[in-house]
Design an enzyme around this catalytic site. Structure first.
Site, mmCIF file in Angstrom:
data_model
loop_
_atom_site.group_PDB
_atom_site.id
_atom_site.type_symbol
_atom_site.label_atom_id
_atom_site.label_comp_id
_atom_site.label_asym_id
_atom_site.label_seq_id
_atom_site.Cartn_x
_atom_site.Cartn_y
_atom_site.Cartn_z
ATOM 1 N N CYS A 94 0.851 -1.200 0.000
ATOM 2 C CA CYS A 94 0.000 0.000 0.000
ATOM 3 C C CYS A 94 0.883 1.244 0.000
ATOM 4 O O CYS A 94 0.573 2.231 -0.682
ATOM 5 C CB CYS A 94 -0.936 0.003 1.204
ATOM 6 S SG CYS A 94 -2.354 -1.122 1.039
ATOM 7 N N HIS B 3 -6.257 -2.976 -0.959
ATOM 8 C CA HIS B 3 -5.576 -3.928 -0.083
ATOM 9 C C HIS B 3 -6.402 -5.203 0.041
ATOM 10 O O HIS B 3 -7.451 -5.213 0.680
ATOM 11 C CB HIS B 3 -5.324 -3.326 1.307
ATOM 12 C CG HIS B 3 -4.577 -4.279 2.195
ATOM 13 N ND1 HIS B 3 -3.203 -4.355 2.223
ATOM 14 C CD2 HIS B 3 -5.025 -5.226 3.045
ATOM 15 C CE1 HIS B 3 -2.845 -5.302 3.073
ATOM 16 N NE2 HIS B 3 -3.934 -5.853 3.587
ATOM 17 N N GLY C 76 5.301 -19.291 1.397
ATOM 18 C CA GLY C 76 6.364 -18.330 1.119
ATOM 19 C C GLY C 76 5.909 -16.895 0.963
ATOM 20 O O GLY C 76 6.672 -16.054 0.492
ATOM 21 N N HIS D 70 -0.134 -8.507 1.080
ATOM 22 C CA HIS D 70 -0.972 -7.737 0.152
ATOM 23 C C HIS D 70 -0.906 -8.529 -1.150
ATOM 24 O O HIS D 70 0.204 -8.755 -1.681
ATOM 25 C CB HIS D 70 -0.407 -6.307 0.002
ATOM 26 C CG HIS D 70 -1.148 -5.416 -0.932
ATOM 27 N ND1 HIS D 70 -1.569 -4.143 -0.576
ATOM 28 C CD2 HIS D 70 -1.536 -5.584 -2.219
ATOM 29 C CE1 HIS D 70 -2.188 -3.567 -1.605
ATOM 30 N NE2 HIS D 70 -2.171 -4.430 -2.621
ATOM 31 N N HIS E 38 -0.376 -10.208 -4.479
ATOM 32 C CA HIS E 38 0.514 -9.830 -5.591
ATOM 33 C C HIS E 38 0.769 -11.040 -6.461
ATOM 34 O O HIS E 38 0.796 -12.181 -5.985
ATOM 35 C CB HIS E 38 1.830 -9.242 -5.080
ATOM 36 C CG HIS E 38 2.524 -10.067 -4.033
ATOM 37 N ND1 HIS E 38 2.116 -10.088 -2.718
ATOM 38 C CD2 HIS E 38 3.586 -10.898 -4.107
ATOM 39 C CE1 HIS E 38 2.907 -10.893 -2.027
ATOM 40 N NE2 HIS E 38 3.805 -11.410 -2.856
HETATM 41 P P1 AMP Z 1 6.174 -12.959 -1.493
HETATM 42 O O1 AMP Z 1 7.405 -13.387 -0.721
HETATM 43 O O2 AMP Z 1 5.610 -13.980 -2.413
HETATM 44 O O3 AMP Z 1 5.149 -12.369 -0.556
HETATM 45 O O4 AMP Z 1 6.655 -11.790 -2.464
HETATM 46 C C1 AMP Z 1 7.012 -10.545 -1.980
HETATM 47 C C2 AMP Z 1 8.018 -9.997 -2.941
HETATM 48 O O5 AMP Z 1 8.144 -8.598 -2.704
HETATM 49 C C3 AMP Z 1 9.419 -10.590 -2.798
HETATM 50 O O6 AMP Z 1 9.788 -11.209 -4.038
HETATM 51 C C4 AMP Z 1 10.296 -9.382 -2.474
HETATM 52 O O7 AMP Z 1 11.558 -9.441 -3.101
HETATM 53 C C5 AMP Z 1 9.464 -8.244 -2.993
HETATM 54 N N1 AMP Z 1 9.698 -6.964 -2.362
HETATM 55 C C6 AMP Z 1 9.802 -6.713 -1.035
HETATM 56 N N2 AMP Z 1 9.984 -5.400 -0.820
HETATM 57 C C7 AMP Z 1 9.983 -4.809 -2.049
HETATM 58 C C8 AMP Z 1 10.155 -3.473 -2.496
HETATM 59 N N3 AMP Z 1 10.345 -2.446 -1.634
HETATM 60 N N4 AMP Z 1 10.130 -3.217 -3.828
HETATM 61 C C9 AMP Z 1 9.949 -4.252 -4.691
HETATM 62 N N5 AMP Z 1 9.790 -5.526 -4.334
HETATM 63 C C10 AMP Z 1 9.812 -5.810 -3.023
HETATM 64 ZN ZN ZN Z 2 -1.703 -3.305 1.329
#
Ligand code: AMP
Ligand code: ZN
Length: 111
Positions: free
Chosen positions: A6, A45, A90, A95, A97
């Site tokens: 967010c 969200h 994992g 949020h 994605h």
């Molecule tokens: P997950 O572990 O499946 O929840 O994916 C979360 C993803 O967000 C991971 O691949 C992280 O590398 C990525 N991530 C975390 N912080 C950031 C950020 N500030 N900008 C871009 N990607 C991020």
């Molecule tokens: Zn969010």
């Protein structure tokens, strides 16, 4: 409520944006797991794939339209879409994605 993604949508935390419209936001993953690795998220969200309902599922469909459009624009025909749901799967950011990974051979089953 503080939520990393967010905050990225709001612009409070910087990101390398790939795409944005009124419903969705896409940006490159900070820790890429493939030569191309970006995330597509609903601006709304939603906790995870396990929190999709008839009321919010339209934005999920929209995210997949974004995935099809952005990959086309990047010239990518072969890619993997992943959504980790819950700690055991994992998920590290609560949020919803969609990871879009491309540019290398993918193995199956995933780890
Ligand atoms: P997950 O572990 O499946 O929840 O994916 C979360 C993803 O967000 C991971 O691949 C992280 O590398 C990525 N991530 C975390 N912080 C950031 C950020 N500030 N900008 C871009 N990607 C991020
Ligand atoms: Zn969010």
């Amino acid at each position: 409520m503080s939520c990393l993604f967010c905050s990225i949508v709001n612009g409070d935390i910087p990101s390398n944006k790939v795409y944005e419209d009124e419903l969705a936001y896409a940006f490159y993953d900070i820790d890429p797991q493939a030569p191309v690795h970006f995330l597509v998220i609903p601006k709304e969200h939603i906790l995870s794939a396990g929190a999709v309902t008839p009321e919010n599922s339209a934005v999920v469909a929209h995210c997949f339209e974004v995935i099809a459009q952005v990959t086309k624009e990047l010239g990518i025909t072969d890619f993997r879409v992943v959504s980790n749901c819950g700690l055991q799967a994992g998920q590290s950011v609560p949020h919803l994605h969609f990871h879009v990974l491309a540019g290398r051979d993918m193995t199956w089953p995933p780890g």
